[in-house]
Design a protein around this motif. Structure first.
Motif, short mmCIF file in Angstrom:
data_model
loop_
_atom_site.label_atom_id
_atom_site.label_comp_id
_atom_site.label_asym_id
_atom_site.label_seq_id
_atom_site.Cartn_x
_atom_site.Cartn_y
_atom_site.Cartn_z
N SER A 1 0.84 -1.20 0.00
CA SER A 1 0.00 0.00 0.00
C SER A 1 0.87 1.25 0.00
CB SER A 1 -0.90 0.01 1.23
OG SER A 1 -0.11 0.19 2.41
N PRO A 2 0.31 2.39 -0.42
CA PRO A 2 1.06 3.64 -0.35
C PRO A 2 1.55 3.95 1.06
CG PRO A 2 -0.90 3.92 -1.71
CD PRO A 2 -1.01 2.56 -1.08
N ALA A 3 0.75 3.61 2.07
CA ALA A 3 1.16 3.87 3.46
C ALA A 3 2.38 3.04 3.82
CB ALA A 3 0.01 3.57 4.41
N THR A 4 2.40 1.76 3.41
CA THR A 4 3.55 0.90 3.68
C THR A 4 4.77 1.39 2.92
OG1 THR A 4 2.14 -1.02 4.08
CG2 THR A 4 4.44 -1.45 3.55
N MET A 5 4.57 1.86 1.70
CA MET A 5 5.68 2.38 0.91
C MET A 5 6.32 3.58 1.62
SD MET A 5 6.92 1.43 -2.14
CE MET A 5 5.72 1.13 -3.43
N ARG A 6 5.48 4.41 2.22
CA ARG A 6 6.01 5.57 2.94
C ARG A 6 6.78 5.14 4.18
NH1 ARG A 6 4.31 10.01 0.50
NH2 ARG A 6 5.29 11.31 2.08
N ARG A 7 6.34 4.05 4.81
CA ARG A 7 7.07 3.57 5.99
C ARG A 7 8.42 2.97 5.59
NH1 ARG A 7 1.68 2.51 7.95
NH2 ARG A 7 1.60 0.45 6.95
N ILE A 8 8.45 2.28 4.45
CA ILE A 8 9.73 1.77 3.94
C ILE A 8 10.68 2.94 3.67
CG2 ILE A 8 10.83 0.57 2.01
CD1 ILE A 8 8.20 -1.03 1.70
N HIS A 9 10.13 3.97 3.06
CA HIS A 9 10.93 5.16 2.75
C HIS A 9 11.43 5.82 4.03
CE1 HIS A 9 12.38 8.49 0.35
NE2 HIS A 9 11.70 9.34 1.09
N ALA A 10 10.58 5.87 5.05
CA ALA A 10 10.99 6.47 6.32
C ALA A 10 12.13 5.69 6.96
CB ALA A 10 9.80 6.54 7.27
N THR A 11 12.09 4.36 6.86
CA THR A 11 13.17 3.53 7.39
C THR A 11 14.48 3.83 6.68
OG1 THR A 11 11.63 1.74 7.94
CG2 THR A 11 13.95 1.16 7.75
N LEU A 12 14.45 3.87 5.36
CA LEU A 12 15.67 4.15 4.60
C LEU A 12 16.17 5.57 4.87
CD1 LEU A 12 17.74 3.28 2.49
CD2 LEU A 12 16.17 4.06 0.71
N THR A 13 15.27 6.53 4.95
CA THR A 13 15.66 7.91 5.22
C THR A 13 16.36 8.03 6.56
OG1 THR A 13 13.81 8.76 3.89
CG2 THR A 13 14.82 10.28 5.47
N SER A 14 15.81 7.36 7.58
CA SER A 14 16.42 7.40 8.91
C SER A 14 17.82 6.78 8.89
CB SER A 14 15.53 6.67 9.91
OG SER A 14 16.11 6.64 11.19
N ALA A 15 17.95 5.64 8.21
CA ALA A 15 19.26 4.97 8.15
C ALA A 15 20.29 5.82 7.43
CB ALA A 15 19.10 3.62 7.45
N LEU A 16 19.89 6.46 6.35
CA LEU A 16 20.83 7.28 5.59
C LEU A 16 21.15 8.59 6.30
CD1 LEU A 16 19.62 6.69 1.92
CD2 LEU A 16 21.52 5.61 3.15
N SER A 17 20.24 9.08 7.12
CA SER A 17 20.53 10.27 7.94
C SER A 17 21.66 9.96 8.91
CB SER A 17 19.29 10.71 8.71
OG SER A 17 18.29 11.19 7.83
N THR A 18 21.61 8.77 9.50
CA THR A 18 22.69 8.35 10.39
C THR A 18 24.00 8.22 9.62
OG1 THR A 18 21.13 7.14 11.79
CG2 THR A 18 23.45 6.56 12.00
N ALA A 19 23.94 7.65 8.42
CA ALA A 19 25.15 7.51 7.60
C ALA A 19 25.73 8.87 7.24
CB ALA A 19 24.81 6.73 6.33
N GLU A 20 24.87 9.85 6.99
CA GLU A 20 25.35 11.20 6.67
C GLU A 20 26.04 11.83 7.88
OE1 GLU A 20 23.62 15.30 4.59
OE2 GLU A 20 22.25 13.75 5.29
N ARG A 21 25.45 11.64 9.08
CA ARG A 21 26.07 12.19 10.29
C ARG A 21 27.43 11.55 10.56
NH1 ARG A 21 20.87 11.50 12.38
NH2 ARG A 21 21.57 9.72 13.64
#
Length: 343
Positions: free
Chosen positions: A87-107
């Protein structure tokens, strides 16, 4: 970055093995110590089912927005492990997981920029809240009278508890003298086990009043539980939890939802989800004269604006009834003059 992590990543580079997304994501998740069990399970599922199969081979430092966009296109186009599309909602949650992980990688200096932050997902409108009328809910309660989770479903529909809050309710949280219950924790199903933790937000911790009839039902439910425990373990005591299975164990939240679905189908009722009992509670409350603020606090919403957004479809009815009540106060029982304004 911890020194041990830095050494490991540097060693990989020196050995000619660039740090890949597939190596980084599990390490990132392992380092997230403060996650709720349900959040950790969700992150793990996103990583295992979607992110690693599509992005695991990509060197982390070379990950670009177009890699991520192609992944979402593939996820939307094929979904072999599930009976229905993501679902679009699940897709957004997948995206949120990746965004959070890459934010840590950027820091940590592992990537120059967060590639996921450069990807936009299509916004999906919030689905309209489904709910039963008060008559439909009352009929449901009559039809399932005697069913083991009857009182649990009653609390969800009458007082707007979340499923996990009802499953996690303890007798120590129930005050039958004052006729209220204290919501201090919630239950989730993680890998088939019922796990308890705090509510989903600080506003979820709250005290909810119950009516006299519901309070009496809770009293008799406790009496039945004592008798059940006497027959099962030889001692007429209350269990820690208000709602248990026949062996005295915590209910599985997933089972509660599935059992509700079976009951609704069995009795030929209007199909709604278990979570829609919460919407039913809010709708009936607003229609019967509860203020938006009262409903918001009872449901444990983070703000009254959240409540107003979800139940905007009820607002015209509530506003009309509020206007009539105000008019009754101002005009009195005799009603307003019949004179034409300005006459």
């Amino acid at each position: 970055m911890k020194q041990s992590e830095a050494i490991k990543y540097v060693n990989e580079e020196e050995e000619g093995r660039p740090l890949t997304v597939g190596t980084y994501l599990p390490d990132w998740l392992q380092g997230k110590q403060a996650l709720r069990p349900s959040t950790r399970a969700s992150y793990e599922s996103h990583i295992r089912l979607h992110l690693l199969p599509h992005l695991g081979h990509v060197p982390l430092a070379e990950l670009r927005a177009d890699h991520i966009e192609r992944m979402y296109q593939k996820i939307a186009g094929s979904n072999p492990e599930r009976s229905r599309a993501v679902s679009p909602a699940t897709m957004r949650r997948i995206h949120a997981t990746l965004t959070s992980a890459l934010s840590t990688a950027e820091r940590r200096g592992l990537v120059v920029r967060n590639a996921a932050s450069r990807v936009e997902l299509a916004r999906s409108p919030r689905p309209a809240a489904s709910a039963w009328t008060s008559a439909e809910f009352a009929r449901f309660l009559d039809l399932i009278d005697g069913d083991r989770p009857h009182l649990l479903f009653l609390l969800l529909g009458m007082r707007g508890l979340r499923r996990g809050e009802g499953v996690a309710l303890r007798w120590r949280d129930v005050d039958l003298q004052v006729a209220c219950i204290r919501i201090e924790r919630s239950a989730v199903s993680v890998n088939g086990q019922t796990v308890f933790g705090p509510p989903k937000s600080s506003s979820g911790v709250r005290t909810v009043a119950v009516d006299r009839q519901t309070s009496a039902k809770l009293h008799w439910h406790g009496c039945r539980q004592r008798l059940e425990n006497r027959d099962r373990i030889g001692t007429p005591v209350l269990s820690e939890l208000v709602f248990t299975d026949s062996e005295g164990a915590a209910l599985d939240p997933t089972y509660v939802s599935r059992h509700f679905d079976r009951l609704v189908k069995k009795h030929g009722l209007l199909r709604i989800r278990l979570h829609d009992l919460r919407h039913t509670s809010a709708s009936i409350g607003l229609a019967s004269g509860e203020t938006l603020l009262e409903v918001s606090r009872r449901l444990g919403h983070s703000s009254i604006s959240v409540t107003a957004d979800i139940y905007s479809h009820i607002a015209p009815l509530v506003a009309s009834e509020s206007a009539e009540r105000l008019a009754a106060v101002v005009y009195g029982s005799a009603g307003p003059d019949d004179r034409t304004p300005g006459a």
